[in-house]
Design an enzyme around this catalytic site. Structure first.
Site: not given
Ligand code: NAD
Length: 489
Positions: A185, A261, A294, A391
């Protein structure tokens, strides 16, 4: 730079077929640099997600995907070649929907990630799934053991929008290689980076129906099926720490494996013998991709004895930093991915000012279309303040002074995160000594790169659970079985 005309796949991939949403609904995809609607995509429903889970379960339980490593390697190689053939379309998609700077598509967004799929094809074929342990004597008799690694089962994969193609590949690649089946997803902000992979899989590979299912949906909560459904064996998630906690909660009742992650607030430490004039200006690289990475170092720790010199260099670097239209190669910073993200970053900047940090450069949004934020430099930042702890995911650098190496390590570690970092010194031993003490999953010494397909990546503390990439990342998708057998001769 001329990009290929957008011709993205807009349907989901469920049980081997490219399909519209079961209720026919779609949602809009918007270019964050122009605020223009660039097209639509199937708005997958809960029924679609459940159909994807059922197909993945059936493919795992009833086909020989999980046991035929040679076939898997062949299919992943086809996927790699399919992505190579569609590379320019994938590039156009990532630039248009994620606002990715075209200059960054080689390393970060497209070319390098595609090469990573080749690594997974090769590893699927070469990994030793079964090894013989040495015989042991136990209670007066000899015993033999076979150590066998088997696919975990059905994987639910949830990805964010910031580096969408890479992050989709980073989930799909090792999971397929290990013999798992998958439901992916993607984030609603960047759906085509996933659905177009669905097209490549359906049209250019022999991956059997159900082995991989891709369900885009405007509703974040559609993803909760992947963390709660008992038919899923492992949920792998990249995204925010807050969502990571929720995923762990949803996974708890079925005790599925959870691989996370998450976010970061990494420190870039310049020790007092470092070549400040050469290194400090690269602090503006915090603004790369709008700071939406990230592992970007978002706190710069400068020695008090060389603080003024460092701040002056940073001011010049931030004032001359190019940002704007991501299709222009000189701009390494494009827009934030959405209005919501732009507002969130601006709120953090206000909070920084309120809490007493000194805003030296930027801090606002430019007067132009697109969800841009100015490259922003805060100095004299209290390491306990909100902007030093949370962050921001924007083009914002927080500069913090320190007294000595111990103080630098203490400040770097004063964080709930531990994802990456950097340290610079004229003395390799001194830099290494600091690097060893920072509680983080990856750290760069004197500018060296830690990222590669064969290199484990992940976080300490609340930056994650598990490791992506490399053999260690592959083994996250494997179970361990011991088979007790008669001893050898
Ligand atoms: P997010 O957590 O808002 O969303 C990520 C994904 O989760 C999306 O597909 C979203 O639709 C889904 N999602 C949201 N709520 C959910 C739930 N309750 N159950 C299941 N899925 C759900 O994050 P974002 O704003 O899309 O991305 C930014 C974040 O990602 C930052 O915190 C960044 O640091 C992190 N990130 C981490 C890495 C890593 O490798 N550590 C890499 C890239 C991004």
């Amino acid at each position: 730079m001329a990009l290929e005309t957008l011709a993205p796949e807009t349907r989901n991939l469920i049980d081997g077929k490219l399909v519209p949403a079961s209720n026919g609904n779609t949602f809009e995809n918007v270019n964050p640099a122009t605020e223009e609607v660039i097209g639509t995509v199937a708005d997958g429903t809960k029924d679609d997600m459940l159909a994807g889970v059922a197909a993945a379960r059936r493919a795992f339980d009833e086909s020989d995907w999980s046991t035929d490593a040679a076939f898997r390697a062949k299919c992943i190689q086809q996927l790699y070649e399919g992505m190579l053939a569609e590379k320019e379309q994938l590039r156009a998609i990532v630039v248009a929907e994620a606002g990715a700077s075209v200059s960054l598509t080689g390393f970060m967004h497209v070319d390098n990630p595609i090469e990573m799929m080749k690594y997974w094809a090769d590893l699927a074929a070469s990994y030793e799934y079964e090894t013989r342990m040495s015989d042991i004597e136990f209670t007066g008799a000899m015993h033999g053991r076979i150590l066998r690694r088997e696919a975990v089962g059905v994987v639910g994969a949830i990805t964010p929008w910031n580096v969408p193609l890479y992050l989709n590949i980073a989930k799909i690649g090792p999971a397929l290689a290990a013999g798992c089946t998958i439901v992916l997803k993607p984030a609603p902000d960047t759906p085509w980076s996933a659905t177009h992979l669905g097209k490549i899989i359906a049209e250019r590979t022999d991956i059997p129906p159900g082995v991989i299912n891709i369900v885009a949906s405007a509703d974040h909560l559609t993803g909760e099926i992947l963390s709660s459904d008992p038919r899923i064996d492992l949920v792998t998630f990249t995204g925010s720490t807050a969502t990571g906690r929720r995923i762990m909660e949803c996974a708890a009742p079925t005790l599925k494996k959870v691989f996370l992650e998450l976010g970061g607030k990494s420190a870039n430490i310049l020790l007092d013998d470092a070549d400040i004039a050469k290194i400090v200006p690269s602090g503006a690289m915090t603004c790369v991709h709008g700071g939406q990475g990230c592992a970007i170092t978002t706190r710069m720790l400068l020695p008090r004895s060389r603080y003024d010199e460092g701040v002056a260099l940073l001011k010049t670097a931030f004032e001359s930093w190019n940002y704007g239209d991501p299709t222009e190669p000189q701009n390494l910073q494009g827009p934030q991915v959405s209005k919501r993200q732009q507002e969130r970053v601006l709120e953090y900047i206000e909070k920084g000012k309120q809490e007493g940090a000194k805003l030296l450069v930027g801090g606002g949004k430019p007067d132009r279309k697109g969800w841009f934020v100015e490259p922003t430099l805060f100095v004299d930042v209290d390491p306990k303040s909100t902007i030093a702890q949370e962050e921001i995911f924007g083009p914002v650098l927080c500069v913090i002074p320190f007294d000595d190496d111990d103080d630098a390590v203490r400040i770097a570690n004063d964080s709930m995160y531990g994802l990456s970092g950097a340290v610079h010194s004229a003395s390799l031993d001194r830099a290494l000594s600091v690097a060893r003490r920072v509680r983080t999953g990856t750290i760069s010494v004197n500018g060296h790169m830690w990222f590669h397909a064969d290199t484990p990546f992940g976080g300490y503390k609340q930056s994650g659970v598990g490791r992506e990439n490399g053999v260690m990342g592959f083994e996250e998708y494997l179970e361990t079985k011991i088979i007790a057998v008669p001893p050898q001769g």
